[in-house]
Design an enzyme around this catalytic site. Structure first.
Site, PDB file in Angstrom:
ATOM      1  N   ARG A  61      13.587 -17.336   4.491  1.00 15.04           N
ATOM      2  CA  ARG A  61      12.780 -17.169   3.277  1.00 15.04           C
ATOM      3  C   ARG A  61      13.384 -16.431   2.170  1.00 15.04           C
ATOM      4  NH1 ARG A  61       8.569 -12.768   4.509  1.00 15.04           N
ATOM      5  NH2 ARG A  61       8.897 -13.084   2.269  1.00 15.04           N
ATOM      6  N   LYS A  75      15.807 -13.889  -5.626  1.00 15.64           N
ATOM      7  CA  LYS A  75      14.752 -14.380  -4.996  1.00 15.64           C
ATOM      8  C   LYS A  75      13.624 -13.391  -5.811  1.00 15.64           C
ATOM      9  CE  LYS A  75      12.790 -12.431  -1.057  1.00 15.64           C
ATOM     10  NZ  LYS A  75      11.549 -12.040  -1.393  1.00 15.64           N
ATOM     11  N   ASN A  76      13.858 -11.966  -5.948  1.00 13.85           N
ATOM     12  CA  ASN A  76      12.495 -11.303  -6.183  1.00 13.85           C
ATOM     13  C   ASN A  76      12.497 -11.273  -8.051  1.00 13.85           C
ATOM     14  OD1 ASN A  76      11.849 -10.568  -3.759  1.00 13.85           O
ATOM     15  ND2 ASN A  76      12.721  -8.575  -3.753  1.00 13.85           N
ATOM     16  N   ARG A  88       3.272 -12.842   0.140  1.00 14.85           N
ATOM     17  CA  ARG A  88       2.883 -11.914  -0.480  1.00 14.85           C
ATOM     18  C   ARG A  88       2.988 -12.286  -2.111  1.00 14.85           C
ATOM     19  NH1 ARG A  88       0.788  -6.829  -0.685  1.00 14.85           N
ATOM     20  NH2 ARG A  88       1.491  -5.631  -2.240  1.00 14.85           N
ATOM     21  N   ARG A 124       0.550  -2.680   2.568  1.00 10.29           N
ATOM     22  CA  ARG A 124       0.715  -3.005   1.112  1.00 10.29           C
ATOM     23  C   ARG A 124      -0.654  -3.542   0.298  1.00 10.29           C
ATOM     24  NH1 ARG A 124       5.849  -7.188   1.797  1.00 10.29           N
ATOM     25  NH2 ARG A 124       6.528  -6.392  -0.288  1.00 10.29           N
ATOM     26  N   PRO A 125      -1.196  -2.647  -0.129  1.00 11.98           N
ATOM     27  CA  PRO A 125      -2.547  -2.955  -1.043  1.00 11.98           C
ATOM     28  C   PRO A 125      -2.113  -3.329  -2.138  1.00 11.98           C
ATOM     29  CG  PRO A 125      -2.051  -0.493  -0.645  1.00 11.98           C
ATOM     30  CD  PRO A 125      -1.134  -0.942   0.087  1.00 11.98           C
ATOM     31  N   ILE A 126      -3.195  -3.860  -3.106  1.00  8.48           N
ATOM     32  CA  ILE A 126      -3.199  -4.270  -4.500  1.00  8.48           C
ATOM     33  C   ILE A 126      -3.949  -3.742  -5.408  1.00  8.48           C
ATOM     34  CG2 ILE A 126      -2.166  -6.777  -3.773  1.00  8.48           C
ATOM     35  CD1 ILE A 126      -5.224  -7.325  -3.953  1.00  8.48           C
ATOM     36  N   ASP A 127      -4.174  -2.377  -4.863  1.00 10.60           N
ATOM     37  CA  ASP A 127      -5.249  -1.664  -6.008  1.00 10.60           C
ATOM     38  C   ASP A 127      -4.666  -1.403  -7.263  1.00 10.60           C
ATOM     39  OD1 ASP A 127      -3.094  -0.179  -4.178  1.00 10.60           O
ATOM     40  OD2 ASP A 127      -4.233   1.476  -4.952  1.00 10.60           O
ATOM     41  N   LEU A 128      -3.220  -1.365  -7.316  1.00 13.93           N
ATOM     42  CA  LEU A 128      -2.823  -0.935  -8.766  1.00 13.93           C
ATOM     43  C   LEU A 128      -2.726  -1.935  -9.645  1.00 13.93           C
ATOM     44  CD1 LEU A 128       0.312   1.273  -7.408  1.00 13.93           C
ATOM     45  CD2 LEU A 128      -1.814   1.986  -8.585  1.00 13.93           C
ATOM     46  N   CYS A 149       5.503 -10.460   4.471  1.00 17.86           N
ATOM     47  CA  CYS A 149       6.399  -9.606   5.439  1.00 17.86           C
ATOM     48  C   CYS A 149       5.535  -8.551   6.037  1.00 17.86           C
ATOM     49  CB  CYS A 149       7.430  -8.919   4.904  1.00 17.86           C
ATOM     50  SG  CYS A 149       8.923  -9.875   4.766  1.00 17.86           S
ATOM     51  N   ASP A 191      14.686  -2.608   0.640  1.00 13.73           N
ATOM     52  CA  ASP A 191      15.108  -3.911   1.226  1.00 13.73           C
ATOM     53  C   ASP A 191      16.674  -3.902   1.694  1.00 13.73           C
ATOM     54  OD1 ASP A 191      12.958  -5.054   0.512  1.00 13.73           O
ATOM     55  OD2 ASP A 191      13.457  -6.127  -1.418  1.00 13.73           O
ATOM     56  N   VAL A 193       9.322   4.270   0.675  1.00 14.64           N
ATOM     57  CA  VAL A 193       8.506   3.188  -0.299  1.00 14.64           C
ATOM     58  C   VAL A 193       7.407   2.567   0.960  1.00 14.64           C
ATOM     59  CG1 VAL A 193       8.677   1.190  -1.521  1.00 14.64           C
ATOM     60  CG2 VAL A 193      10.323   2.604  -1.626  1.00 14.64           C
TER      61      VAL A 193
HETATM   62  C1  UD1 Z   1       8.484  -5.967  -4.417  1.00 17.00           C
HETATM   63  C2  UD1 Z   1       9.692  -6.902  -3.583  1.00 17.00           C
HETATM   64  C3  UD1 Z   1       9.944  -6.505  -1.989  1.00 17.00           C
HETATM   65  C4  UD1 Z   1      10.364  -4.815  -2.291  1.00 17.00           C
HETATM   66  C5  UD1 Z   1       9.429  -3.878  -2.912  1.00 17.00           C
HETATM   67  C6  UD1 Z   1      10.074  -2.668  -3.075  1.00 17.00           C
HETATM   68  C7  UD1 Z   1       9.128  -9.102  -4.620  1.00 17.00           C
HETATM   69  C8  UD1 Z   1       8.748 -10.509  -4.305  1.00 17.00           C
HETATM   70  N1  UD1 Z   1       9.010  -8.130  -3.557  1.00 17.00           N
HETATM   71  O1  UD1 Z   1       7.530  -5.748  -3.489  1.00 17.00           O
HETATM   72  O2  UD1 Z   1      11.230  -7.060  -1.505  1.00 17.00           O
HETATM   73  O3  UD1 Z   1      10.551  -4.410  -0.948  1.00 17.00           O
HETATM   74  O4  UD1 Z   1       9.081  -4.451  -4.216  1.00 17.00           O
HETATM   75  O5  UD1 Z   1      11.124  -2.674  -3.985  1.00 17.00           O
HETATM   76  O6  UD1 Z   1       9.576  -8.580  -5.593  1.00 17.00           O
HETATM   77  N2  UD1 Z   1       1.414  -0.188  -3.524  1.00 17.00           N
HETATM   78  C9  UD1 Z   1       0.329   0.247  -3.613  1.00 17.00           C
HETATM   79  N3  UD1 Z   1      -0.854  -0.643  -4.386  1.00 17.00           N
HETATM   80  C10 UD1 Z   1      -0.387  -1.552  -5.144  1.00 17.00           C
HETATM   81  C11 UD1 Z   1       1.012  -2.051  -4.903  1.00 17.00           C
HETATM   82  C12 UD1 Z   1       1.954  -1.415  -4.293  1.00 17.00           C
HETATM   83  O7  UD1 Z   1      -0.295   1.145  -2.788  1.00 17.00           O
HETATM   84  O8  UD1 Z   1      -1.201  -2.146  -5.784  1.00 17.00           O
HETATM   85  C13 UD1 Z   1       2.436   0.392  -2.583  1.00 17.00           C
HETATM   86  C14 UD1 Z   1       2.975  -0.579  -1.464  1.00 17.00           C
HETATM   87  O9  UD1 Z   1       2.008  -0.426  -0.228  1.00 17.00           O
HETATM   88  C15 UD1 Z   1       4.235   0.094  -1.359  1.00 17.00           C
HETATM   89  C16 UD1 Z   1       4.831   0.475  -2.542  1.00 17.00           C
HETATM   90  O10 UD1 Z   1       3.694   0.567  -3.223  1.00 17.00           O
HETATM   91  O11 UD1 Z   1       4.144   1.031  -0.255  1.00 17.00           O
HETATM   92  C17 UD1 Z   1       5.793  -0.534  -3.057  1.00 17.00           C
HETATM   93  O12 UD1 Z   1       5.209  -1.660  -3.397  1.00 17.00           O
HETATM   94  P1  UD1 Z   1       5.782  -2.397  -4.641  1.00 17.00           P
HETATM   95  O13 UD1 Z   1       6.604  -1.902  -5.374  1.00 17.00           O
HETATM   96  O14 UD1 Z   1       4.548  -3.062  -5.080  1.00 17.00           O
HETATM   97  O15 UD1 Z   1       6.418  -3.794  -3.733  1.00 17.00           O
HETATM   98  P2  UD1 Z   1       6.257  -5.285  -4.009  1.00 17.00           P
HETATM   99  O16 UD1 Z   1       5.942  -5.751  -5.168  1.00 17.00           O
HETATM  100  O17 UD1 Z   1       5.225  -5.783  -2.845  1.00 17.00           O
END
Ligand code: UD1
Length: 413
Positions: free
Chosen positions: A394, A21-22, A90, A119-123, A114, A302, A324
Site C-alpha cells: 500500500r 505517499k502521504n 482512509r 480515527r475519528p474525523i470530527d476535526l 489501516c 509511522d 498519537v
Molecule cells: C496521517 C498519515 C498517517 C500518520 C498520521 C499521523 C496520511 C494519508 N496519513 O493520518 O500515515 O500516521 O497522519 O502522523 O497522511 N483525530 C481525531 N479527530 C479527527 C482527526 C484525527 O481525533 O478529526 C485523531 C486521530 O484519531 C489520531 C490523531 O488525531 O489519534 C492523529 O490523526 P491525524 O493526524 O489526523 O492522522 P491522519 O491524517 O489520519
C-alpha cells in the site's frame, strides 16, 4: 499474498526513495479543486495511489499515468465517490474538502484504511462547519453542503494532519481569509500548500502552527513534483541499523528525518547526512532508547513499529510510548511470535532486548506493522513468512526489489 524472508543478512548498497505517499494522496485530492490540467511528476506505483487515482477517475476526471507522471484533465462531474473505493483507504476522505469547495455538495462514506484505532474525523467536520458548511450524517455517509464557503478562524483541538489538509483545501476556494490554528506541522502539509499555491492559491504559514489561507475564486493548472517519502527513508535507515549493515539511502531530505536520526544515533548506529542522501551503518551493540511518538517534528508514529522490531535486539530494555494513535501495537503479538520480549500497558511498550529473533509465520496487520516484520525477518535466524503482505505494498514502492538490491533475497509466494 505472502512474503518469504530467508533470514539474517547484513544489508549493503544503495537504494533510492520514492515520492512521499502521504504528500501525494492529499495532492491528488487537491487536484479536484481545479478544472485545468494538472501534472504530478514522479508518482510511485503503490496501491494507495492507485486507489485514490481510480476514485478521482470515477468522479469524472480524465486520468493518465505515463512515465511515472500522472496527468489529470478536466474537473469532477460527480460529488459522490464510490463506497467500494472509499472503504479501501482512509485518505479518500481527503476528497471531501475539495469537492465541497468546488461543487457545493459532497457525500462520502465514513473512511476505512489501516486498523490503528478509531480515527475519528470530527476535526475535519468542525472545520467545514466553521467555514459555513452544513454537515449531516446519513446511512454511514457524511454529507456536507454550502453554496459558498467563508473564511474563518479554525482552531484544531489536536494538530491532525488530515484535518489540516482538508480544511486548507476547502478554504483555498472560500470567500475571505481562513486561519487554521494549532495546525499540523508535517512536511506533507507544506508540500500540499506549495502544490495549492502552484495552482494559484494564496497560502502562507504552512509548516508553522498558524496557516493563513486567503481564498481565491478559482485555481488553475500546474506541474508539480512531490517531496521524497521520509517514512520509506526512515524504514530503510532502521533496516540498515537493525541488520548491522551499511546502506546509502538516496533522494531524502535529511531535515525531515531529524527525530529518526536522533534515535538511531542514540542507539549506537552511525548516520552520515549529505545534501540529499544519508548513509546508515552500525558496528556497536544496539543501545536501548526511550521513544514517544508525537506530531511532527516529534518522533513519527509511522516509524514506531519499525523501531520496535529494531529495539527488540537492544542490549537492555527500551520503552516506546504511542501518543498519537490509541491502538497501534498490533505488531507486538507478531514480534512475540519471533521470540521478542515485549510487554504493553495501555499506550506504552517495554521492549526487553534479546540476542536474536527467530523466523516465524507472522501476519502484517497494517502497512507499518508489515514493514516492522520485514525488518525483524531480515535480522532473524531462519526464514520468516509474512502473510497479508499486500498491506506493505500500500505504501512502499517495489519494496522487495529495493531490499533485494541490498542483498535480502526476499520472495513473494
Ligand atoms: C496521517 C498519515 C498517517 C500518520 C498520521 C499521523 C496520511 C494519508 N496519513 O493520518 O500515515 O500516521 O497522519 O502522523 O497522511 N483525530 C481525531 N479527530 C479527527 C482527526 C484525527 O481525533 O478529526 C485523531 C486521530 O484519531 C489520531 C490523531 O488525531 O489519534 C492523529 O490523526 P491525524 O493526524 O489526523 O492522522 P491522519 O491524517 O489520519
Amino acid at each position: 499474498m505472502d512474503m518469504f524472508v530467508p533470514g539474517k543478512v547484513k544489508l549493503a548498497g544503495e537504494i533510492e526513495v520514492s515520492s512521499s505517499k502521504n504528500a501525494i494522496l492529499p495532492i491528488l485530492a487537491a487536484s479536484l479543486l481545479s478544472d485545468e490540467t494538472k501534472v504530478i511528476k514522479n508518482v510511485p506505483d503503490i496501491r494507495d495511489v492507485t486507489v485514490i487515482t481510480e476514485l478521482i477517475h470515477h468522479l469524472g476526471v480524465k486520468v493518465d499515468y505515463q512515465d511515472r507522471n500522472l496527468y489529470f484533465t478536466g474537473g469532477a462531474t460527480s460529488q459522490n465517490p464510490p463506497y467500494e473505493l472509499v472503504r479501501l483507504i482512509r485518505a479518500s476522505f481527503l476528497v471531501m474538502g475539495p469537492l465541497l469547495a468546488k461543487k457545493g455538495f459532497v457525500r462520502v462514506a465514513l473512511p476505512g484504511g489501516c486498523a490503528i484505532g478509531t480515527r475519528p474525523i470530527d476535526l475535519h467536520l468542525k472545520g467545514f462547519e466553521a467555514l459555513g458548511a452544513q454537515v449531516t450524517l446519513s446511512g454511514g455517509d457524511v454529507i456536507a453542503r454550502a453554496d459558498r464557503l467563508y473564511g474563518n478562524h479554525v482552531y484544531l483541538d489536536f494538530p491532525s494532519v488530515g484535518a489540516t489538509e482538508n480544511i486548507m483545501m476547502a478554504a483555498s476556494l472560500a470567500e475571505g481569509t481562513t486561519y487554521i490554528e494549532n495546525a499540523a506541522l508535517e512536511p506533507e502539509i507544506v508540500d500540499l500548500a506549495n502544490f495549492l499555491n502552484s495552482m494559484g492559491a494564496r497560502i502562507s504559514g504552512a509548516g508553522t502552527n498558524v496557516i493563513r489561507i486567503e481564498g481565491v475564486r478559482q485555481l488553475g493548472s500546474t506541474d508539480y513534483t512531490p517531496i521524497p517519502d521520509r517514512i520509506e527513508a526512515g524504514t530503510f535507515m532502521v533496516a540498515a541499523a537493525a541488520t548491522g549493515g551499511d546502506v546509502i539511502i538516496k533522494n531524502v531530505i535529511p531535515e525531515h528525518l531529524k527525530a529518526v536520526t536522533a534515535k538511531l544515533l542514540e542507539s549506537n548506529a552511525v548516520v552520515e547526512e549529505d545534501d540529499d542522501q544519508v548513509r546508515v551503518y552500525r558496528v556497536e551493540e544496539i543501545k536501548p532508547v526511550y521513544i514517544k511518538t508525537l506530531p511532527y517534528p516529534g518522533f513519527p508514529t509511522d516509524m514506531q513499529a519499525q523501531f520496535m522490531a529494531y529495539l527488540s535486539l537492544g542490549k537492555g530494555s527500551s520503552v516506546i510510548t504511542e501518543s498519537v494513535f490509541e491502538n497501534r501495537f498490533m505488531h507486538v503479538a507478531e514480534l512475540l511470535r519471533m521470540g521478542a520480549k515485549i510487554t504493553t500497558e495501555g499506550r506504552t511498550a517495554v521492549i526487553q532486548g534479546i540476542r536474536e529473533l527467530t523466523g516465524a509465520r507472522v501476519k502484517a496487520t497494517d502497512l507499518r506493522a508489515g514493514a516492522a516484520l520485514l525488518i525483524a525477518g531480515l535480522t532473524a535466524r531462519g526464514p520468516t513468512i509474512i502473510m497479508n503482505s499486500e498491506h506493505i505494498d500500500r505504501g512502499y514502492e517495489n519494496i522487495v526489489g529495493k531490499f533485494n538490491r541490498l542483498g535480502a533475497n526476499i520472495m513473494r509466494t
